[in-house]
Design an enzyme around this catalytic site. Structure first.
Site, mmCIF file in Angstrom:
data_model
loop_
_atom_site.group_PDB
_atom_site.id
_atom_site.type_symbol
_atom_site.label_atom_id
_atom_site.label_comp_id
_atom_site.label_asym_id
_atom_site.label_seq_id
_atom_site.Cartn_x
_atom_site.Cartn_y
_atom_site.Cartn_z
ATOM 1 N N ARG A 1 0.824 -1.228 0.000
ATOM 2 C CA ARG A 1 0.000 0.000 0.000
ATOM 3 C C ARG A 1 0.846 1.261 0.000
ATOM 4 N NH1 ARG A 1 -5.718 -0.778 2.358
ATOM 5 N NH2 ARG A 1 -5.803 1.474 2.354
ATOM 6 N N LYS B 1 1.595 -17.910 4.922
ATOM 7 C CA LYS B 1 0.577 -17.995 5.956
ATOM 8 C C LYS B 1 0.318 -16.619 6.584
ATOM 9 C CE LYS B 1 2.442 -19.355 10.418
ATOM 10 N NZ LYS B 1 3.243 -18.418 10.973
ATOM 11 N N ASP C 1 5.542 -23.256 3.816
ATOM 12 C CA ASP C 1 5.793 -23.494 5.234
ATOM 13 C C ASP C 1 7.300 -23.387 5.343
ATOM 14 O OD1 ASP C 1 6.597 -24.756 7.654
ATOM 15 O OD2 ASP C 1 4.588 -25.604 7.796
ATOM 16 N N HIS C 2 7.780 -22.290 5.915
ATOM 17 C CA HIS C 2 9.217 -22.025 5.773
ATOM 18 C C HIS C 2 10.075 -23.096 6.462
ATOM 19 C CE1 HIS C 2 9.076 -20.071 9.762
ATOM 20 N NE2 HIS C 2 10.387 -20.164 9.782
ATOM 21 N N ASP D 1 -0.309 -20.864 15.181
ATOM 22 C CA ASP D 1 0.867 -20.197 14.625
ATOM 23 C C ASP D 1 1.989 -21.188 14.314
ATOM 24 O OD1 ASP D 1 2.451 -17.875 13.930
ATOM 25 O OD2 ASP D 1 3.521 -18.135 15.833
ATOM 26 N N HIS E 1 4.215 -25.813 11.097
ATOM 27 C CA HIS E 1 5.619 -26.237 11.208
ATOM 28 C C HIS E 1 5.782 -27.576 11.951
ATOM 29 C CE1 HIS E 1 6.021 -22.250 9.813
ATOM 30 N NE2 HIS E 1 6.069 -21.636 10.962
ATOM 31 N N LYS F 1 6.537 -19.291 23.290
ATOM 32 C CA LYS F 1 7.315 -18.043 23.238
ATOM 33 C C LYS F 1 7.893 -17.799 24.627
ATOM 34 C CE LYS F 1 5.705 -16.439 19.121
ATOM 35 N NZ LYS F 1 6.577 -16.422 17.951
HETATM 36 C C1 BG6 Z 1 6.583 -18.185 12.101
HETATM 37 C C2 BG6 Z 1 5.697 -17.811 13.255
HETATM 38 O O1 BG6 Z 1 5.874 -18.956 11.174
HETATM 39 O O2 BG6 Z 1 7.691 -18.932 12.570
HETATM 40 C C3 BG6 Z 1 6.477 -17.025 14.309
HETATM 41 O O3 BG6 Z 1 4.613 -17.030 12.794
HETATM 42 C C4 BG6 Z 1 7.735 -17.765 14.717
HETATM 43 O O4 BG6 Z 1 5.670 -16.754 15.450
HETATM 44 C C5 BG6 Z 1 8.507 -18.217 13.482
HETATM 45 O O5 BG6 Z 1 8.506 -16.905 15.517
HETATM 46 C C6 BG6 Z 1 9.647 -19.124 13.899
HETATM 47 O O6 BG6 Z 1 10.460 -19.374 12.797
HETATM 48 P P1 BG6 Z 1 11.986 -19.776 12.985
HETATM 49 O O7 BG6 Z 1 12.455 -20.055 11.603
HETATM 50 O O8 BG6 Z 1 12.664 -18.601 13.639
HETATM 51 O O9 BG6 Z 1 12.000 -20.978 13.869
#
Ligand code: BG6
Length: 489
Positions: free
Chosen positions: A49, A147, A176-177, A234, A239, A337
């Protein structure tokens, strides 16, 4: 296979001025460019934006690279060359005519366009429609989706339906990283590139599996999203369940998108769906209170948020996979967290030996454990029993010792890639293997929704835990009552 990949020459980044773009996407694209992996004439168009001229966006990108690239990777000439690929077009996704301007900015996309879309759930549908209306969804366009893709099965179906009206599944790349992380893919190498694990990789050989993703960070300016999501949606739905699938799946016949995703989907469909009565016995939720993390005093979640909330920032779950291979093997999953340390790890505990010949001589045995540490370090460790040196006049002393494979040390010369480097390159080249298929997502939500329904039915509220701890004490009871201890060392 490199031979079957078809690189595109245009990339369109939604959310180009956002946090993910600054921290991950721009540094990843630079990393690929630096190594000559982007097609020579590829342009990268940012959109969001914010109103920016091309030059202002390039300046913004330069600042992001300055901030987030490690010092040794900052090469002035290469950064300047990379920035030349960038241009920008502001867009309000609710305005259909803005997509026409976007299309004009992109120019001819007939040689192919890869889109990376991360947007608020409410903007998915208008964005997809806008792209279609402006001719940006033709047969040579692939779309990567970041996501959150919905917050339950129903909303995820709505988003997936909206996308499916315009893009067929073989051009949709759900991200999904975790699947882009090197050690995560190493689970495949470990399981299917070696012969000695497979014979014991089942209910006969394995006692339990633990998966932990512990983070030390708190809300990180993401209150708007996180408070509506919570730890289960989340982190676990995506993951952690992906890690479960890689640990539990049957051997795929080939390394390709269908073989691997078919096997993962079967695991998701075999996950035990909890009844509301089972949920309080098999799940624990927590919310961090004040405490200290890494020697620093930190506020509790509610103070950070500034309003009351029952969102869970920690969840521990005991689940099972209802199929032949995994009958009776508990999978303990947890994430939170503001925990004691940052650590993502899979711990596989094998069954004890059937009979100990050392018992009469004082020797104590621990069952073998395989630890796959995903981060911050990357290693695979097998804990095995060894005899302590000595003449054993007062009994045999046995001790657990690690057989270590440090991936950091073993592959010290090769650069560790950001997960998004691989995923963006796969999107550009059209390889879907490490992206999530629709049926996987829907099975993941079915399992998650049942847990959330159980929380509502039982009026379960998260228990407070001190920041810097391992979560509420009830999470310890979740495993201890089965005689299992969380792997916390
Ligand atoms: C993200 C979540 O998908 O993954 C975050 O939304 C989280 O809340 C993050 O902190 C963690 O990723 P990584 O690669 O740092 O383990």
């Amino acid at each position: 296979m490199p031979g079957t990949r078809q690189p595109l020459d245009k990339l369109l980044l939604f959310g180009a001025t956002g946090d993910l773009s600054q921290r991950m996407l721009l540094p990843s694209l630079y990393g690929l460019d630096e190594d000559g992996l982007l097609p020579d004439d590829m342009t990268i168009t940012g959109t969001a934006r914010t109103v920016f001229e091309d030059d202002a966006f390039r300046k913004f990108a330069r600042e992001a690279l300055e901030k987030y690239l490690p010092e040794e990777r900052k090469d002035k000439a290469k950064i300047t060359a990379f920035l030349k690929r960038l241009n920008y077009q502001a867009l309000d996704a609710t305005k259909a005519d803005h997509f026409k301007d976007l299309s004009d900015e992109l120019g001819d996309t007939s040689k192919g366009l890869a889109i990376f879309l991360s947007t608020a759930p409410s903007l998915f549908e208008p964005t997809i429609k806008g792209l279609d209306g402006a001719g940006l969804a033709h047969g040579n366009v692939r779309i990567g989706l970041e996501k959150p893709l919905g917050s339950d099965l129903a909303s995820s179906r709505e988003i997936n339906d909206a996308v499916a009206r315009v893009f067929p599944e073989d051009r949709i790349f759900r991200i999904d990283h975790y699947l882009g992380k090197e050690t995560v893919q190493n689970i495949l190498a470990l399981r299917f590139g070696n012969s000695f694990f497979e014979p014991v990789w089942n209910a006969q050989g394995i006692d339990n599996v633990q998966i932990t993703i512990a983070e030390t960070v708190g809300l990180e300016d993401r209150a708007g999203y996180y408070d509506g999501a919570g730890a289960l949606r989340d982190m676990v739905t995506n993951h952690i369940l992906q890690l479960v699938a890689l640990v539990a799946m049957e051997p795929p016949a080939r390394y390709d998108k269908d073989s691997i995703r078919d096997e993962k989907a079967k695991v998701f469909r075999s996950l035990h769906i909890m009844t509301p009565e089972e949920v309080p016995h098999n799940t624990v939720t927590g919310q961090y209170g004040p405490g200290a993390v890494g020697g620093e005093i930190v506020k509790g979640y509610l103070d950070e948020l500034g309003k009351p909330s029952t969102t869970e920032t920690f969840v521990a779950i005991k689940t099972r996979i209802d199929n032949w291979r995994w009958q009776g093997v508990p999978f303990y999953l947890r994430t939170g967290k503001r925990m004691a340390v940052r650590r993502s790890e899979i711990a596989i505990q094998f069954k004890p030996v059937p009979h100990s010949m050392f018992a009469g001589r004082g020797g104590l045995l621990q069952p073998n454990k395989l630890i796959i540490r995903l981060q911050p370090e990357e290693y695979i460790q097998m804990l095995v029993m060894a005899k302590e040196p000595g003449l054993d006049r007062d009994g045999i002393h046995l001790r657990e010792v690690p057989l270590n494979l440090s991936l950091d040390a073993e592959f010290a010369g090769s650069r560790r890639r950001i997960a998004y480097e691989r995923l963006l390159l796969d999107l550009i080249e059209g390889d879907q293997t490490l992206f999530v298929r629709r049926d996987e997502v829907e099975a993941q939500w079915t399992w998650t929704d049942a847990i959330r329904a159980g929380w509502v039915a039982n009026d379960m509220k998260p228990k407070s835990y001190a920041s810097g701890s391992w979560g509420p004490s009830t999470s310890i009871a979740l495993t201890e009552r089965d005689g299992v201890t969380w792997q916390d060392d």
